[in-house]
Write a protein that holds these residues in place. Structure first.
Motif, PDB file in Angstrom:
ATOM      1  N   UNK A 194     -10.877 110.372  44.978  1.00  0.00           N
ATOM      2  CA  UNK A 194      -9.986 109.291  44.553  1.00  0.00           C
ATOM      3  C   UNK A 194     -10.696 107.945  44.613  1.00  0.00           C
ATOM      4  N   UNK A 195     -11.877 107.919  45.244  1.00  0.00           N
ATOM      5  CA  UNK A 195     -12.594 106.658  45.443  1.00  0.00           C
ATOM      6  C   UNK A 195     -13.911 106.584  44.679  1.00  0.00           C
ATOM      7  N   UNK A 196     -14.454 107.727  44.257  1.00  0.00           N
ATOM      8  CA  UNK A 196     -15.733 107.707  43.574  1.00  0.00           C
ATOM      9  C   UNK A 196     -16.233 109.107  43.284  1.00  0.00           C
ATOM     10  N   UNK A 197     -17.385 109.233  42.607  1.00  0.00           N
ATOM     11  CA  UNK A 197     -17.910 110.561  42.279  1.00  0.00           C
ATOM     12  C   UNK A 197     -18.272 111.355  43.531  1.00  0.00           C
ATOM     13  N   UNK A 198     -17.973 112.657  43.500  1.00  0.00           N
ATOM     14  CA  UNK A 198     -18.221 113.543  44.630  1.00  0.00           C
ATOM     15  C   UNK A 198     -19.011 114.760  44.153  1.00  0.00           C
ATOM     16  N   UNK A 199     -20.108 115.036  44.833  1.00  0.00           N
ATOM     17  CA  UNK A 199     -20.881 116.253  44.578  1.00  0.00           C
ATOM     18  C   UNK A 199     -20.630 117.209  45.741  1.00  0.00           C
ATOM     19  N   UNK A 200     -20.232 118.442  45.429  1.00  0.00           N
ATOM     20  CA  UNK A 200     -20.012 119.473  46.437  1.00  0.00           C
ATOM     21  C   UNK A 200     -21.207 120.419  46.425  1.00  0.00           C
ATOM     22  N   UNK A 201     -21.832 120.593  47.580  1.00  0.00           N
ATOM     23  CA  UNK A 201     -22.981 121.486  47.665  1.00  0.00           C
ATOM     24  C   UNK A 201     -23.236 121.867  49.112  1.00  0.00           C
ATOM     25  N   UNK A 202     -23.247 123.162  49.393  1.00  0.00           N
ATOM     26  CA  UNK A 202     -23.650 123.612  50.726  1.00  0.00           C
ATOM     27  C   UNK A 202     -25.134 123.348  50.930  1.00  0.00           C
ATOM     28  N   UNK A 203     -25.907 123.465  49.849  1.00  0.00           N
ATOM     29  CA  UNK A 203     -27.340 123.132  49.875  1.00  0.00           C
ATOM     30  C   UNK A 203     -27.463 121.632  49.639  1.00  0.00           C
ATOM     31  N   UNK A 204     -27.665 120.886  50.729  1.00  0.00           N
ATOM     32  CA  UNK A 204     -27.652 119.422  50.604  1.00  0.00           C
ATOM     33  C   UNK A 204     -28.788 118.905  49.723  1.00  0.00           C
ATOM     34  N   UNK A 205     -29.941 119.542  49.773  1.00  0.00           N
ATOM     35  CA  UNK A 205     -31.055 119.099  48.939  1.00  0.00           C
ATOM     36  C   UNK A 205     -30.729 119.267  47.458  1.00  0.00           C
ATOM     37  N   UNK A 206     -30.175 120.425  47.095  1.00  0.00           N
ATOM     38  CA  UNK A 206     -29.789 120.659  45.704  1.00  0.00           C
ATOM     39  C   UNK A 206     -28.688 119.685  45.288  1.00  0.00           C
ATOM     40  N   UNK A 207     -27.745 119.428  46.199  1.00  0.00           N
ATOM     41  CA  UNK A 207     -26.691 118.474  45.900  1.00  0.00           C
ATOM     42  C   UNK A 207     -27.228 117.073  45.677  1.00  0.00           C
ATOM     43  N   UNK A 208     -28.233 116.686  46.466  1.00  0.00           N
ATOM     44  CA  UNK A 208     -28.823 115.350  46.329  1.00  0.00           C
ATOM     45  C   UNK A 208     -29.512 115.188  44.980  1.00  0.00           C
ATOM     46  N   UNK A 209     -30.088 116.265  44.468  1.00  0.00           N
ATOM     47  CA  UNK A 209     -30.756 116.184  43.160  1.00  0.00           C
ATOM     48  C   UNK A 209     -29.762 115.853  42.056  1.00  0.00           C
ATOM     49  N   UNK A 210     -28.542 116.346  42.200  1.00  0.00           N
ATOM     50  CA  UNK A 210     -27.499 115.993  41.239  1.00  0.00           C
ATOM     51  C   UNK A 210     -26.952 114.597  41.528  1.00  0.00           C
ATOM     52  N   UNK A 225     -17.367 117.169  41.341  1.00  0.00           N
ATOM     53  CA  UNK A 225     -15.943 117.435  41.466  1.00  0.00           C
ATOM     54  C   UNK A 225     -15.148 116.742  40.366  1.00  0.00           C
ATOM     55  N   UNK A 226     -14.276 117.513  39.747  1.00  0.00           N
ATOM     56  CA  UNK A 226     -13.366 116.992  38.733  1.00  0.00           C
ATOM     57  C   UNK A 226     -11.944 117.249  39.216  1.00  0.00           C
ATOM     58  N   UNK A 227     -11.250 116.218  39.752  1.00  0.00           N
ATOM     59  CA  UNK A 227      -9.896 116.434  40.282  1.00  0.00           C
ATOM     60  C   UNK A 227      -8.918 116.979  39.257  1.00  0.00           C
ATOM     61  N   UNK A 228      -9.202 116.792  37.976  1.00  0.00           N
ATOM     62  CA  UNK A 228      -8.312 117.316  36.943  1.00  0.00           C
ATOM     63  C   UNK A 228      -8.447 118.835  36.812  1.00  0.00           C
ATOM     64  N   UNK A 229      -9.586 119.379  37.261  1.00  0.00           N
ATOM     65  CA  UNK A 229      -9.840 120.816  37.138  1.00  0.00           C
ATOM     66  C   UNK A 229      -9.875 121.523  38.481  1.00  0.00           C
ATOM     67  N   UNK A 230     -10.285 120.807  39.515  1.00  0.00           N
ATOM     68  CA  UNK A 230     -10.502 121.435  40.819  1.00  0.00           C
ATOM     69  C   UNK A 230      -9.404 121.017  41.802  1.00  0.00           C
ATOM     70  N   UNK A 231      -8.690 121.989  42.316  1.00  0.00           N
ATOM     71  CA  UNK A 231      -7.665 121.731  43.321  1.00  0.00           C
ATOM     72  C   UNK A 231      -8.197 122.005  44.711  1.00  0.00           C
ATOM     73  N   UNK A 232      -7.324 122.014  45.731  1.00  0.00           N
ATOM     74  CA  UNK A 232      -7.764 122.220  47.110  1.00  0.00           C
ATOM     75  C   UNK A 232      -8.379 123.598  47.357  1.00  0.00           C
ATOM     76  N   UNK A 233      -7.939 124.601  46.616  1.00  0.00           N
ATOM     77  CA  UNK A 233      -8.512 125.938  46.800  1.00  0.00           C
ATOM     78  C   UNK A 233      -9.981 125.935  46.392  1.00  0.00           C
ATOM     79  N   UNK A 234     -10.300 125.245  45.315  1.00  0.00           N
ATOM     80  CA  UNK A 234     -11.682 125.196  44.847  1.00  0.00           C
ATOM     81  C   UNK A 234     -12.524 124.191  45.631  1.00  0.00           C
ATOM     82  N   UNK A 235     -11.955 123.016  45.898  1.00  0.00           N
ATOM     83  CA  UNK A 235     -12.759 121.908  46.416  1.00  0.00           C
ATOM     84  C   UNK A 235     -12.632 121.687  47.915  1.00  0.00           C
TER      85      UNK A 235
END
Length: 345
Positions: A118-134, A99-109
């Motif tokens: 606002x507190x740290x890096x966030x990975x968005x993924x419906x596939x939790x395993x794929x998200x964990x790899x990132x 997630x990049x707050x400068x590019x992604x708003x509420x519609x996207x994220x």
């Protein structure tokens, strides 16, 4: 971002005709979910995974609790990365995204990922395993916001939050009640129970957790820097899982809640609704107050449309999660993280 319906009120009352009529469907839904939870995880991350989940649909404070855990982990020298499905956002259906707050708003994220970002890096993924790899490439520990019922990713520690005031509602599974699966079968997959707030509705769940030898922690969701609300006449609006709790927090902070306007959880506000809120506040000289999660969904405050004007005018009641025994919780997590993947995974 799609709208969301409010939870039926009968979910939070003793079982009645509606609950019993839907109970057969709920039994099937709960059995399928419980069976899914018992599957062997598809992926084990290279770093520890802490899951912050709950037994029911709706809000129990998972995101504020994940933020509190992140603060404690950083104090220990860890680099937490949030992993979330990004419910309600367009990014949720695609490949894992940092997630990049400068590019992604509420519609996207969606709303909650932006709060976490606002507190740290966030990975968005419906596939939790794929998200964990990132996520495992970005930090030393993964904090998964929700996902207790998702078996794709092995969890090092699974925490289940329960609201002390509402508990598990009528004890029925969706759609007859708020449970995602029978409590006893979900308890088999957690490592600790966390009771949020005051009340006795969670006592049966606590008793069942104790019978299994599970530790129980307590925490409270408290208003932050709310002294400005004392004596203020308020129109409170929110689209969260338990909006009544928001109104109670405002009253506890000294506000006079004259009007309320509640929407479904994760609801995207419309121009018409924004204008209605602005008009109602102006007619009775009320201060518009909302939650941080709702403020995120209003988007930016530039422009002269109703949503932008509401974003400029609405005040936010900040809240933070406070564990009653932060040292005990930290010690528990430290011990579990050193042991590796939970036997429940």
């Amino acid at each position: 971002m799609s709208g969301a319906l409010s939870a039926p009120s009968f979910w939070w009352r003793p079982p009645g005709p509606a609950a019993f009529a839907l109970a057969p469907i709920g039994w099937l839904y709960g059995a399928i979910t419980a069976s899914r939870m018992a599957r062997k995880p598809a992926y084990t991350a290279a770093v520890p995974v802490i899951c912050v989940g709950n037994f029911t649909v709706g809000g129990t404070g998972k995101t504020p609790f994940a933020l509190a855990l992140a603060e404690g982990l950083r104090a220990r020298g860890e680099k937490p990365v949030f992993l979330t499905r990004g419910y309600g956002g367009r990014l949720s259906g695609g490949p894992p995204v940092l997630l990049d707050p400068a590019r992604h708003g509420p519609v996207e994220a969606g709303d909650e990922p932006l709060l976490l970002a606002a507190d740290g890096p966030v990975v968005i993924a419906a596939d939790r395993a794929a998200g964990a790899r990132l996520a495992e490439r970005l930090g030393s520990v993964i904090l998964m916001d929700d996902g207790l019922q998702n078996p794709a990713l092995a969890k090092t520690v699974s925490l289940a939050l329960v609201d002390a005031a509402s508990g598990i509602g009528n004890g029925f599974c969706l759609p007859a009640g708020p449970l995602r699966a029978p409590v006893e079968r979900q308890l088999a997959h957690i490592d600790a129970l966390v009771t949020i707030g005051d009340g006795t509705a969670a006592s049966p769940v606590e008793a069942a957790a104790r019978a299994r030898g599970l530790p129980i922690f307590r925490a409270s969701l408290d208003a932050r820097e709310a002294h400005w609300l004392t004596g203020i006449r308020v129109l409170a609006f929110a689209g969260i899982g338990r909006p009544e709790r928001f109104a109670q927090s405002l009253r506890a902070a000294g506000a006079e809640v004259v009007q309320t306007r509640f929407f479904g959880d994760h609801r995207a506000f419309t121009e018409r609704e924004a204008q209605e809120l602005l008009d109602r506040a102006a007619q009775e000289d009320l201060v518009l107050v909302t939650t941080a999660k709702d403020r995120v969904r209003l988007g930016n405050d530039r422009g002269d449309n109703a949503l932008a004007r509401l974003a400029r005018q609405a005040k936010v009641l900040g809240v933070e999660m406070r564990p009653d025994d932060p040292q005990g919780l930290a010690a528990f997590l430290g011990a579990r993280l050193s042991q590796g993947v939970s036997p429940h995974s």
